[in-house]
Design an enzyme around this catalytic site. Structure first.
Site, mmCIF file in Angstrom:
data_model
loop_
_atom_site.group_PDB
_atom_site.id
_atom_site.type_symbol
_atom_site.label_atom_id
_atom_site.label_comp_id
_atom_site.label_asym_id
_atom_site.label_seq_id
_atom_site.Cartn_x
_atom_site.Cartn_y
_atom_site.Cartn_z
ATOM 1 N N HIS A 164 0.827 -1.206 0.000
ATOM 2 C CA HIS A 164 0.000 0.000 0.000
ATOM 3 C C HIS A 164 0.865 1.260 0.000
ATOM 4 O O HIS A 164 0.367 2.366 -0.254
ATOM 5 C CB HIS A 164 -0.930 -0.009 1.214
ATOM 6 C CG HIS A 164 -2.217 0.731 0.998
ATOM 7 N ND1 HIS A 164 -2.322 1.828 0.170
ATOM 8 C CD2 HIS A 164 -3.455 0.538 1.515
ATOM 9 C CE1 HIS A 164 -3.569 2.281 0.183
ATOM 10 N NE2 HIS A 164 -4.270 1.519 0.984
ATOM 11 N N ASP A 377 -8.729 -8.926 -18.875
ATOM 12 C CA ASP A 377 -8.664 -10.154 -19.662
ATOM 13 C C ASP A 377 -7.194 -10.437 -19.993
ATOM 14 O O ASP A 377 -6.558 -9.700 -20.732
ATOM 15 C CB ASP A 377 -9.479 -9.971 -20.943
ATOM 16 C CG ASP A 377 -9.481 -11.209 -21.840
ATOM 17 O OD1 ASP A 377 -8.814 -12.203 -21.487
ATOM 18 O OD2 ASP A 377 -10.141 -11.158 -22.897
#
Length: 439
Positions: A164, A377
C-alpha cells in the site's frame, strides 16, 4: 465451500523486469501521503472460469501456458512499473533494485463452482501469496506478490498483493490493466507516472506512519451483497425530502452500514458513543487540474462523517452529512494536497485524526466501485468474480458485481457487534448475507 479444500504450492520464483531499470530511477521516494499509509498490502483476487471448449484439468498443458504467459507478460510490465520489482526501505523509499516480484503457482483440490457457491472469507485469505509461509517472510520488504491458483475444473484465481506504500486502488487497477494488455500483446500498456514525492515532499518524522491495526480474534469478517434495485426506493425517498440531492449507491450503502454498525455497538455496550466514518476519496479527479489517472502511489484521503446524536442517525441524515462533507472537501481541501501548503495541511490533519480516535468509535469505508476490474482479460476471458479481501477493524470495502446490479461489501466488526449487525432488519431489507455467486 468445504473446509477440506487444501492448497498445494507448485512453485515459487522471482519475476524480474525484462530489461534493467536505469540508474537514475534506482530510488523512488515516497510522498507524505505514501508515508502516512500503514504498512499493509492492497489485495485483490480475480477468478476465471475454465474454457468450456477444452477438456482440461489442473495438470494440463493449457495451464502451463497460462502460467508462462502471466510470468512473461509480468516481466515486461515491470519494465514500466519498475518500483513494483523493488524492495521497501523503511518508510522513506523503494529501492528499484530489479530483484523482482514474488510469483507463486498453486493448485487447490476443489472445483471453482464449489468455492464461489458460498465464499468463505477466512479461506479466501489462503489464496493470497502473503498467506504462503515463504511469502509471509517477504512481507514488508517485497513490493509485489502474486499467486496463480488452479482449480480441479481448470478455473483459475489470480491474486495480487502490492504494498500500500505505492498502490492504492487506482494504482492497482492501472497496473493490472497494463499487465493484462501485455499478456494479450495489446498496445494498451499504461505509462505510469511516479509523481507523488514531487507533489508533496516526504517527512523525516517517523511518527507520521499510520498504525496497522489488524483485527484480532475478537473480530469477524463477513460478506454482504446489496441489491441496487432495492436501494432505488430509498434513493427516491431521500431525494424527494432533500431538493437536488440524489444519493449515489455507494453513499446509501455506506450510510446503511454506519447506521447499523452504530446500532450494533449501542446494543452491545448499552450506550450511544459518538461515531465517525472516514470516507475515502480519490484525489486524482478532485484536484484542479486533475492529476493523471496513471499517477501511481497514494492519492487518496478520507473525509470524516460524524454522528453524535440518535436523532441524526437516519440514513437520510447520514447521506446529507456525507454529501456536504464531500462537497466541502472538494471545494476547500482537495486542491491543497500540493507543495508546502499541502504538507502542512496533511500533517495537521493526520495529528487531528489520531486524537479523534481517543473519543469516538471509528469506522472506515473504501470503495472500489467503478474501477474496471471486470474488464481485465489476460487472454482467456473476463473474470467470473472479483473480490478485494481487506481485513481491517470496523471497516467496509465496497465493489461492484459483474453486471453492476449489486454492490458487494466486506464488513469487519467485533464478533458481538457483528451478531447484532447481521440480524438488523433494516440492513436485511437491502442486503443478503453471503449469497451464492452461482446463478
Amino acid at each position: 465451500m468445504e473446509t477440506k479444500a487444501k492448497i498445494e504450492i507448485i512453485s515459487r520464483k522471482a519475476i524480474n523486469p525484462f530489461s534493467p531499470t536505469s540508474p537514475q530511477c534506482r530510488n523512488l521516494k515516497f510522498s507524505l501521503l505514501d508515508q502516512i499509509v500503514p504498512p499493509r498490502y492492497t489485495s485483490i483476487i480475480l477468478f476465471y472460469t475454465a474454457n468450456t471448449n477444452q477438456n482440461i484439468d489442473s495438470s494440463s498443458t493449457a495451464h502451463s501456458e497460462i502460467s508462462n504467459s502471466l510470468q512473461k507478460s509480468l516481466s515486461k510490465t515491470l519494465v514500466h512499473f519498475y518500483p513494483f520489482a523493488g524492495r521497501l526501505k523503511d518508510n522513506t523509499c523503494i529501492e528499484c533494485s530489479d530483484e523482482g516480484a514474488y510469483f507463486i503457482e498453486a493448485r487447490i483440490n476443489c472445483q471453482l463452482s464449489e468455492f464461489i457457491k458460498e465464499p468463505d472469507p477466512n479461506f479466501l485469505s489462503h489464496l493470497l501469496p502473503t498467506s504462503d509461509p515463504k511469502g509471509a517472510e517477504l512481507v514488508g520488504r517485497v513490493v509485489l506478490l502474486i499467486q496463480l491458483t488452479v482449480f480441479k475444473c481448470g478455473g483459475t484465481a489470480v491474486s495480487v498483493c502490492a504494498s500500500h506504500k505505492i498502490a492504492d486502488a487506482s494504482s492497482m487497477c492501472e497496473f493490472i490493466k497494463s499487465w493484462a494488455a501485455m499478456a494479450r500483446d495489446h498496445d494498451e500498456v499504461v505509462h505510469p507516472e511516479f509523481i507523488g514525492a514531487s507533489m508533496m515532499r516526504p517527512t523525516t518524522d517517523p511518527s507520521i506512519e499510520g498504525r496497522l491495526e489488524a483485527p484480532g480474534e475478537s473480530f469477524v469478517t463477513k460478506r454482504f451483497v446489496f441489491d441496487v434495485s432495492k436501494l432505488a426506493n430509498l434513493k427516491a425517498k431521500i431525494g424527494s425530502g432533500v431538493p437536488q440531492l440524489v444519493p449515489t449507491n455507494v453513499e446509501l450503502v455506506s450510510a446503511i452500514f454506519l447506521r447499523c454498525a452504530i446500532a450494533a455497538c449501542q446494543s452491545t455496550t448499552g450506550c450511544l458513543k459518538p461515531s465517525l466514518l472516514y470516507q475515502t476519496v480519490n484525489l486524482r479527479t478532485r484536484m484542479v487540474p486533475p492529476v493523471p489517472e496513471a499517477a501511481i502511489g497514494n492519492l487518496i484521503w478520507g473525509f470524516p462523517v460524524v454522528v453524535e446524536e440518535a436523532s441524526k442517525m437516519e440514513v437520510g441524515d447520514i447521506v446529507v452529512k456525507m454529501r456536504k462533507g464531500l462537497i466541502d472537501f472538494c471545494n476547500e481541501k482537495a486542491n491543497r494536497f500540493k507543495g508546502e501548503d499541502g504538507y502542512s495541511f496533511v500533517f495537521e490533519s493526520f495529528k487531528v485524526g489520531e486524537s479523534l480516535k481517543m473519543g469516538m468509535n471509528m469506522y472506515f469505508c473504501s470503495s472500489w466501485c467503478k474501477f474496471p476490474f471486470y474488464e481485465v482479460d489476460f487472454g482467456w476471458g473476463k473474470p467470473t468474480w472479483i473480490t478485494c479481501p481487506m481485513y481491517s477493524m470496523n471497516a467496509i470495502t465496497l465493489m461492484d458485481t459483474k453486471r453492476g446490479e449489486r454492490i458487494e461489501a466486506w464488513v469487519t466488526l467485533e464478533k458481538q457487534e457483528m451478531a447484532m449487525f447481521e440480524t438488523n432488519e433494516e440492513l436485511l431489507a437491502f442486503a443478503s448475507i453471503n449469497p451464492s455467486l452461482i446463478t
